[in-house]
Design a protein around this motif. Structure first.
Motif, PDB file in Angstrom:
ATOM      1  N   TRP A 218      -1.122   9.291  -0.459  1.00  0.00           N
ATOM      2  CA  TRP A 218      -2.521   9.611  -0.174  1.00  0.00           C
ATOM      3  C   TRP A 218      -2.969   8.947   1.119  1.00  0.00           C
ATOM      4  O   TRP A 218      -3.640   9.579   1.957  1.00  0.00           O
ATOM      5  CB  TRP A 218      -3.407   9.173  -1.328  1.00  0.00           C
ATOM      6  N   VAL A 219      -2.609   7.683   1.296  1.00  0.00           N
ATOM      7  CA  VAL A 219      -2.972   6.968   2.520  1.00  0.00           C
ATOM      8  C   VAL A 219      -2.348   7.635   3.742  1.00  0.00           C
ATOM      9  O   VAL A 219      -3.012   7.851   4.758  1.00  0.00           O
ATOM     10  CB  VAL A 219      -2.551   5.489   2.428  1.00  0.00           C
TER      11      VAL A 219
ATOM     12  N   ARG B 124      -5.487   8.938   5.520  1.00  0.00           N
ATOM     13  CA  ARG B 124      -5.978   7.804   6.302  1.00  0.00           C
ATOM     14  C   ARG B 124      -5.022   7.528   7.471  1.00  0.00           C
ATOM     15  O   ARG B 124      -4.351   6.504   7.508  1.00  0.00           O
ATOM     16  CB  ARG B 124      -6.138   6.564   5.419  1.00  0.00           C
TER      17      ARG B 124
ATOM     18  N   VAL C 130       0.840  -1.197   0.000  1.00  0.00           N
ATOM     19  CA  VAL C 130       0.000   0.000   0.000  1.00  0.00           C
ATOM     20  C   VAL C 130       0.875   1.247   0.000  1.00  0.00           C
ATOM     21  O   VAL C 130       0.655   2.191  -0.767  1.00  0.00           O
ATOM     22  CB  VAL C 130      -0.925  -0.005   1.231  1.00  0.00           C
TER      23      VAL C 130
ATOM     24  N   PHE D  17      -4.684   4.137   9.195  1.00  0.00           N
ATOM     25  CA  PHE D  17      -3.821   3.066   8.671  1.00  0.00           C
ATOM     26  C   PHE D  17      -2.464   3.098   9.387  1.00  0.00           C
ATOM     27  O   PHE D  17      -1.969   2.073   9.851  1.00  0.00           O
ATOM     28  CB  PHE D  17      -3.641   3.240   7.167  1.00  0.00           C
TER      29      PHE D  17
END
Length: 307
Positions: A172-173, A177, A163, A180
């Motif tokens: 982006w993660v 996010r 990822v 995560f």
């Protein structure tokens, strides 16, 4: 700047976490500005953090070790309060950065402590410039000569890197996010007492900065494209580790189970592995006492082992 001063300039860098006795400096190396946190006096010990941490990861070992050594806690390229250039996150360049820092500080020879990705760079530093490192303490990282029959069954543990290394998705993660990243951190701390929620929030904040999210993605992609290929092809088998080295492995490390670590002794003059019972992926935070004890034993309790 002392550790008891927090930087809060409008539009400037975020406030610096506080650790008693720590001073902060910026050094120009390899075309970018690197931040280092220093504490103590005596023989120099350089500390290289892992992902998604920075110099603050060493806060629990700084008080004890700084009584014996001059600690130089590095924010590696793209992390913490160092600049985040658009490129240069491959291991060779990161080693170049550390060697340039040693030159800039006038340090011919140091002891070295590294965690995770910082520990991998540490291994490569010892292999490339053994005359610069008197002793090496590696935390939660495999040496460059793992046995394939032991590593391959554990490859699934690195699922999360797919990822993070994917172009544009990884950054982006990390930016959007944080849960995560929080999941990875929390899974890494086996001992609940070793997890510091304020520190976790700081790592999440730093990792989500746009330039640092890009750096985190680039770090993982560079390792996957270059270092993993080198491991698979046995490229490191041509090299020999002459630096006295000790690996501390967490018994319950979800990324690196201790069972993958045998096999490197044949490529080293002095390579030992010790398992820290009940610890996970962050032994320097969960069991700082073991890290301090191992460092003093390897480097010399009062610095006598460094020269």
């Amino acid at each position: 700047m002392s550790a008891n001063t927090r930087r809060e300039a409008p539009g400037g860098p975020p406030p610096m976490p506080e650790v008693e006795g720590v001073t902060h400096h910026h050094v120009r190396v390899n075309g970018f500005t690197m931040h280092i946190a220093e504490a103590g006096e005596g023989p120099p010990v350089v500390l290289l953090h892992g992902f998604p941490q920075h110099w603050y990861a060493w806060r629990r070992i700084i008080p004890d070790l700084s009584a014996h050594y001059r600690l130089i806690c590095v924010d590696l390229r793209g992390f913490g309060w160092s600049d985040a250039p658009a490129s240069g996150y491959d291991t060779d360049t990161r080693v170049d950065d550390v060697l340039a820092l040693l030159d800039a500080l006038g340090l011919d020879r140091v002891a070295l402590i590294g965690h995770e990705w910082g520990a991998w760079a540490g291994f490569m530093l010892c292999l490339r410039a053994p005359e610069r490192v008197s002793g090496y303490l590696a935390l939660n990282m495999v040496h460059p000569w793992p046995l394939h029959r032991r590593m391959l069954p554990q490859a699934w543990r690195y699922w999360y890197t797919a990822v993070l290394e994917f172009p544009l998705l990884g950054r982006w993660v990390l930016r959007n996010r944080p849960q995560f990243t929080r999941f990875l951190l929390r899974k890494g701390y086996v001992d609940g007492a070793g997890r510091d929620e304020a520190a976790v929030r700081e790592y999440l904040r730093s990792a989500a900065e746009p330039a640092r999210a890009r750096a985190g993605e680039a770090l993982h992609r560079s390792y996957a494209l270059r270092d993993v290929a080198g491991l698979a092809l046995g490229r490191f088998k041509k090299l020999r580790l002459t630096t006295p080295t000790l690996i501390l492995a967490g018994e319950k490390d979800f990324v690196l189970p201790p069972g993958v670590l045998p096999g490197g002794e044949r490529y080293a003059d002095d390579l030992r592995v010790e398992v820290v019972e009940g610890a996970g992926h962050y032994v320097h935070e969960e069991r700082p006492d073991r890290v301090v004890e191992a460092a003093k034993r390897l480097f010399g309790g009062g610095g006598g082992g460094l020269g």
